[in-house]
Design an enzyme around this catalytic site. Structure first.
Site, PDB file in Angstrom:
ATOM      1  N   VAL A 262     -13.455  42.701 -50.448  1.00  0.00           N
ATOM      2  CA  VAL A 262     -12.481  43.770 -50.696  1.00  0.00           C
ATOM      3  C   VAL A 262     -11.878  44.267 -49.386  1.00  0.00           C
ATOM      4  CG1 VAL A 262     -12.146  46.069 -51.680  1.00  0.00           C
ATOM      5  CG2 VAL A 262     -13.692  44.462 -52.810  1.00  0.00           C
TER       6      VAL A 262
ATOM      7  N   ARG B 121     -21.224  41.966 -38.555  1.00  0.00           N
ATOM      8  CA  ARG B 121     -21.056  40.863 -37.598  1.00  0.00           C
ATOM      9  C   ARG B 121     -19.677  40.983 -36.933  1.00  0.00           C
ATOM     10  NH1 ARG B 121     -21.434  36.455 -41.939  1.00  0.00           N
ATOM     11  NH2 ARG B 121     -20.454  38.187 -43.052  1.00  0.00           N
TER      12      ARG B 121
ATOM     13  N   LYS C 271     -19.196  51.987 -56.999  1.00  0.00           N
ATOM     14  CA  LYS C 271     -19.676  52.585 -58.262  1.00  0.00           C
ATOM     15  C   LYS C 271     -21.174  52.810 -58.267  1.00  0.00           C
ATOM     16  CE  LYS C 271     -19.109  48.037 -58.548  1.00  0.00           C
ATOM     17  NZ  LYS C 271     -17.985  47.140 -58.337  1.00  0.00           N
TER      18      LYS C 271
ATOM     19  N   GLU D 164     -10.717  55.142 -57.522  1.00  0.00           N
ATOM     20  CA  GLU D 164     -10.102  54.359 -58.606  1.00  0.00           C
ATOM     21  C   GLU D 164     -10.656  52.935 -58.684  1.00  0.00           C
ATOM     22  OE1 GLU D 164      -7.416  55.388 -60.941  1.00  0.00           O
ATOM     23  OE2 GLU D 164      -8.450  53.660 -61.760  1.00  0.00           O
TER      24      GLU D 164
ATOM     25  N   GLY E 151     -11.553  47.357 -61.260  1.00  0.00           N
ATOM     26  CA  GLY E 151     -10.705  46.765 -60.219  1.00  0.00           C
ATOM     27  C   GLY E 151      -9.309  47.356 -60.137  1.00  0.00           C
TER      28      GLY E 151
ATOM     29  N   ILE F  72      -7.139  48.004 -62.412  1.00  0.00           N
ATOM     30  CA  ILE F  72      -6.578  48.739 -63.560  1.00  0.00           C
ATOM     31  C   ILE F  72      -6.575  50.240 -63.291  1.00  0.00           C
ATOM     32  CG2 ILE F  72      -6.759  49.145 -66.037  1.00  0.00           C
ATOM     33  CD1 ILE F  72      -8.486  46.634 -66.235  1.00  0.00           C
TER      34      ILE F  72
ATOM     35  N   GLY G 295     -15.505  35.453 -55.675  1.00  0.00           N
ATOM     36  CA  GLY G 295     -15.518  36.805 -55.093  1.00  0.00           C
ATOM     37  C   GLY G 295     -15.627  37.916 -56.126  1.00  0.00           C
TER      38      GLY G 295
ATOM     39  N   LYS H 210     -20.464  51.848 -63.996  1.00  0.00           N
ATOM     40  CA  LYS H 210     -19.068  52.136 -64.366  1.00  0.00           C
ATOM     41  C   LYS H 210     -19.015  52.987 -65.636  1.00  0.00           C
ATOM     42  CE  LYS H 210     -17.380  47.904 -62.210  1.00  0.00           C
ATOM     43  NZ  LYS H 210     -17.216  46.458 -62.389  1.00  0.00           N
TER      44      LYS H 210
ATOM     45  N   GLY I 196     -12.288  41.066 -57.678  1.00  0.00           N
ATOM     46  CA  GLY I 196     -11.581  40.219 -56.710  1.00  0.00           C
ATOM     47  C   GLY I 196     -10.946  41.063 -55.614  1.00  0.00           C
TER      48      GLY I 196
HETATM   49  P1  NDP Z   1     -19.017  42.193 -49.484  1.00  0.00           P
HETATM   50  O1  NDP Z   1     -20.472  41.934 -49.532  1.00  0.00           O
HETATM   51  O2  NDP Z   1     -18.073  41.044 -49.592  1.00  0.00           O
HETATM   52  O3  NDP Z   1     -18.638  42.982 -48.138  1.00  0.00           O
HETATM   53  C1  NDP Z   1     -19.448  43.986 -47.590  1.00  0.00           C
HETATM   54  C2  NDP Z   1     -18.926  44.317 -46.185  1.00  0.00           C
HETATM   55  O4  NDP Z   1     -19.680  45.392 -45.678  1.00  0.00           O
HETATM   56  C3  NDP Z   1     -19.038  43.176 -45.175  1.00  0.00           C
HETATM   57  O5  NDP Z   1     -17.893  43.130 -44.380  1.00  0.00           O
HETATM   58  C4  NDP Z   1     -20.251  43.562 -44.328  1.00  0.00           C
HETATM   59  O6  NDP Z   1     -20.164  43.119 -42.987  1.00  0.00           O
HETATM   60  C5  NDP Z   1     -20.145  45.067 -44.364  1.00  0.00           C
HETATM   61  N1  NDP Z   1     -21.420  45.724 -44.141  1.00  0.00           N
HETATM   62  C6  NDP Z   1     -22.582  45.549 -44.806  1.00  0.00           C
HETATM   63  N2  NDP Z   1     -23.531  46.376 -44.341  1.00  0.00           N
HETATM   64  C7  NDP Z   1     -22.961  47.082 -43.340  1.00  0.00           C
HETATM   65  C8  NDP Z   1     -23.417  48.089 -42.456  1.00  0.00           C
HETATM   66  N3  NDP Z   1     -24.674  48.526 -42.511  1.00  0.00           N
HETATM   67  N4  NDP Z   1     -22.552  48.592 -41.549  1.00  0.00           N
HETATM   68  C9  NDP Z   1     -21.280  48.145 -41.489  1.00  0.00           C
HETATM   69  N5  NDP Z   1     -20.783  47.195 -42.312  1.00  0.00           N
HETATM   70  C10 NDP Z   1     -21.613  46.671 -43.224  1.00  0.00           C
HETATM   71  O7  NDP Z   1     -18.711  43.258 -50.643  1.00  0.00           O
HETATM   72  P2  NDP Z   1     -17.385  43.426 -51.510  1.00  0.00           P
HETATM   73  O8  NDP Z   1     -16.220  43.481 -50.619  1.00  0.00           O
HETATM   74  O9  NDP Z   1     -17.388  42.472 -52.638  1.00  0.00           O
HETATM   75  O10 NDP Z   1     -17.649  44.872 -52.178  1.00  0.00           O
HETATM   76  C11 NDP Z   1     -17.500  46.062 -51.444  1.00  0.00           C
HETATM   77  C12 NDP Z   1     -17.548  47.243 -52.384  1.00  0.00           C
HETATM   78  O11 NDP Z   1     -16.493  47.138 -53.318  1.00  0.00           O
HETATM   79  C13 NDP Z   1     -18.832  47.370 -53.211  1.00  0.00           C
HETATM   80  O12 NDP Z   1     -19.124  48.726 -53.411  1.00  0.00           O
HETATM   81  C14 NDP Z   1     -18.440  46.721 -54.537  1.00  0.00           C
HETATM   82  O13 NDP Z   1     -19.212  47.205 -55.615  1.00  0.00           O
HETATM   83  C15 NDP Z   1     -17.013  47.187 -54.645  1.00  0.00           C
HETATM   84  N6  NDP Z   1     -16.160  46.381 -55.493  1.00  0.00           N
HETATM   85  C16 NDP Z   1     -16.108  45.034 -55.332  1.00  0.00           C
HETATM   86  C17 NDP Z   1     -15.265  44.272 -56.102  1.00  0.00           C
HETATM   87  C18 NDP Z   1     -15.183  42.797 -55.978  1.00  0.00           C
HETATM   88  O14 NDP Z   1     -14.500  42.168 -56.808  1.00  0.00           O
HETATM   89  N7  NDP Z   1     -15.828  42.176 -55.006  1.00  0.00           N
HETATM   90  C19 NDP Z   1     -14.402  44.909 -57.113  1.00  0.00           C
HETATM   91  C20 NDP Z   1     -14.533  46.353 -57.196  1.00  0.00           C
HETATM   92  C21 NDP Z   1     -15.381  47.047 -56.411  1.00  0.00           C
HETATM   93  P3  NDP Z   1     -20.126  41.562 -42.574  1.00  0.00           P
HETATM   94  O15 NDP Z   1     -18.788  41.061 -43.027  1.00  0.00           O
HETATM   95  O16 NDP Z   1     -20.264  41.549 -41.115  1.00  0.00           O
HETATM   96  O17 NDP Z   1     -21.249  40.932 -43.319  1.00  0.00           O
HETATM   97  N1  HSE Z   2     -18.938  42.625 -59.528  1.00  0.00           N
HETATM   98  C1  HSE Z   2     -17.949  43.398 -60.180  1.00  0.00           C
HETATM   99  C2  HSE Z   2     -17.458  42.650 -61.407  1.00  0.00           C
HETATM  100  C3  HSE Z   2     -16.801  43.654 -59.249  1.00  0.00           C
HETATM  101  O1  HSE Z   2     -17.788  41.481 -61.568  1.00  0.00           O
HETATM  102  O2  HSE Z   2     -16.764  43.254 -62.212  1.00  0.00           O
HETATM  103  C4  HSE Z   2     -15.819  44.635 -59.793  1.00  0.00           C
HETATM  104  O3  HSE Z   2     -16.354  45.916 -59.850  1.00  0.00           O
END
Ligand code: NDP
Ligand code: HSE
Length: 471
Positions: A26, A58, A116, A140, A145, A147, A198, A216, A339
């Site tokens: 994200v 990282r 969430k 939101e 996602g 919506i 993703g 949710k 996504g």
């Molecule tokens: P990812 O696992 O892809 O990304 C997590 C990010 O957080 C990475 O960049 C990671 O760093 C960083 N990170 C982890 N721990 C730390 C820390 N201690 N300090 C600083 N940075 C840190 O997660 P997503 O992007 O998939 O999800 C993020 C949020 O969005 C979650 O709350 C998820 O529930 C929500 N979400 C996700 C959706 C999806 O479709 N994926 C949809 C809707 C909501 P590094 O890159 O270096 O590993």
């Molecule tokens: N892991 C969640 C899903 C991401 O599959 O719907 C969106 O919140």
């Protein structure tokens, strides 16, 4: 705020400082949109945005696709949140996300989050901190996602009375169930595909065990019913027990299996409902609910829905949510529920909203929990069951089965019997499959009926039990 103040603020030249916490699926999409759309965002907000840092684990990883200067990546998120006007939290999980959000607010930053899990675990603490610090907390993207769903609940429908929400709010499980139904894919393969695209959480257990959908559902129910609902208040079953037999049974009924989130207001048996009434959560056992009080039921579980139902056509990782309100009637929200880009769209919408408040003053709505409705147990939820049985084919078996339903006051809607080929271990005994669909009854009565059926000597196996929704 006076017109003069407004004019002064609107002509501010200092950009609004944005701190991005997390740059995964994200965060990467958010960073890219912030850089690619900088000009339009400035025009829409009335002030430029400047990314002052991106916190990651990282910092040396190549993230050139974000368009963000490599020098802005840091592991020091604690320091970063002290020098931002708006903090976007997309790390996920409880800690350090919670501490970082609280610290950001303390330093005067408004917060946009997609988290969430954290909101369902400790939302009230965050809402209170936002209020005390006079900043915004927008989320939101945390449900469904791309919506627009929370703002309609929080703002557009706030003058109405929401009765029921029924929806598919987890993209991963919808993707998995869709692939199992349409391609015959195995559970594990379908989960791996969802991860690669993703959609899945860092730990896909949160998706397949229903924790993500339950979080949710808690957020939706809190907004819809002006009542604090946390993850622990939500009845939850995931999809790991959905078998090929369940998918087949659904197909035979012209149904599909979906993981549903259901939030509904149950009127008291006296006819009214307990809105604003004396059944507050603080009162003794009221949180567990009792039969006459009424309250709200919030649950996540797999269910069969007819193929003709609009939710049955929700494919892949799409989400769809029905909202039923007293005056508005039925509304349906549909779109990409997971996504990077879809989620980033919702986040950017929130960023513009909170940034505008920073420019012209004011805050968005805070937490509203004045109704404090009791949260009912799963046993009190009203639902229907589809039950497939493998039974001995002899006189009186159907009567025994029917009696088990009658003894639990559960009314049968349809019964279908089909002869099965004999079991090789007992080739002389006839076998039949019985498929029973019930009328609506309390989940407690339905579940007790299944236990009673399983204990019958003539029932060789209960091959599939699934709730039926969507009629
Ligand atoms: P990812 O696992 O892809 O990304 C997590 C990010 O957080 C990475 O960049 C990671 O760093 C960083 N990170 C982890 N721990 C730390 C820390 N201690 N300090 C600083 N940075 C840190 O997660 P997503 O992007 O998939 O999800 C993020 C949020 O969005 C979650 O709350 C998820 O529930 C929500 N979400 C996700 C959706 C999806 O479709 N994926 C949809 C809707 C909501 P590094 O890159 O270096 O590993
Ligand atoms: N892991 C969640 C899903 C991401 O599959 O719907 C969106 O919140």
């Amino acid at each position: 705020m006076s017109q003069t103040d407004r004019t002064v603020k609107q002509t501010r030249t200092r950009p609004l400082r944005i701190a991005l916490l997390g740059c995964g699926v994200v965060g990467t999409a958010v960073a890219r949109l912030l850089t690619d759309n900088a000009g339009d965002l400035t025009a829409r907000i009335g002030c430029p945005l400047e990314i002052v840092g991106v916190a990651v684990r990282r910092p040396d990883k190549n993230r050139s696709e974000t368009g963000v200067d490599a020098s802005l990546f840091t592991t020091d998120a604690e320091e970063l949140v002290t020098r931002a006007d708006v903090v976007i939290e997309v790390i996920g999980g409880i800690e350090p996300a919670r501490s970082l959000i609280l610290a950001a607010m303390k330093h005067g930053a408004s917060v946009v989050t997609a988290n969430k899990a954290l909101l369902a675990e400790d939302g009230p603490r965050l809402y209170q901190a936002a209020q005390e610090c006079d900043v915004d907390l927008y989320y939101e993207a945390s449900v469904a996602g791309a919506i627009p769903l929370l703002r309609p609940l929080r703002e557009s429908l706030v003058g109405d009375d929401v009765r029921r929400i029924l929806g598919i709010v987890n993209g991963t499980t919808n993707y998995v169930l869709d692939k199992m139904d349409t391609t015959g894919a195995g559970f594990g393969d379908a989960v791996e595909q969802a991860q690669a695209l993703g959609y899945a959480e860092a730990d896909p257990t949160a998706d397949v065990e229903g924790f993500d959908a339950a979080a949710k559902a808690a957020i939706l129910a809190s907004l819809a019913f002006h009542t604090r609902v946390g993850a622990k208040d939500v009845y939850r079953e995931g999809i790991t027990d959905v078998s090929a037999a369940d998918i087949r049974a659904a197909r035979e009924m012209d149904c599909v299996v979906k993981l549903l989130a259901i939030c509904e207001r149950i009127p008291s048996s006296g006819g009214g409902d307990s809105k604003g009434g004396g059944d507050s959560k603080g009162g003794g056992d009221s949180k567990a609910g009792n039969d006459s009080a009424g309250g709200i039921s919030v649950r996540v579980h797999p269910a069969m829905i007819p193929r003709t139902h609009p939710l049955a056509g929700v494919r892949e990782a799409f989400n769809a949510v029905f909202v039923e309100a007293e005056s508005a009637g039925q509304l349906m929200f549909y779109g990409q529920g997971a996504g990077g880009d879809p989620t980033a769209s919702a986040i950017l919408g929130d960023v513009v909203a909170v940034a505008r408040h920073k420019v012209v003053g004011g805050r968005g709505p805070g937490e509203s929990t004045y109704q404090e409705l009791p949260i009912l147990s799963m046993g009190q939820a009203m639902t229907r069951y589809h039950i497939s049985l493998d039974v001995a084919d002899r006189p009186g078996v159907l009567a025994q089965v029917a009696l088990a339903f009658a003894e639990h006051n559960v009314s049968i809607e349809t019964v279908r019997q089909q002869l099965l080929s004999p079991d090789p271990d007992s080739p002389d005994e006839g076998r039949a499959s019985l498929v029973v669909v019930t009328h609506t009854a309390s989940d407690a009565a339905l579940s007790a009926t299944v236990d009673a059926l399983a204990a019958l000597s003539t029932v060789r196996a209960v091959t599939s039990v699934m709730r039926v929704e969507g009629e």
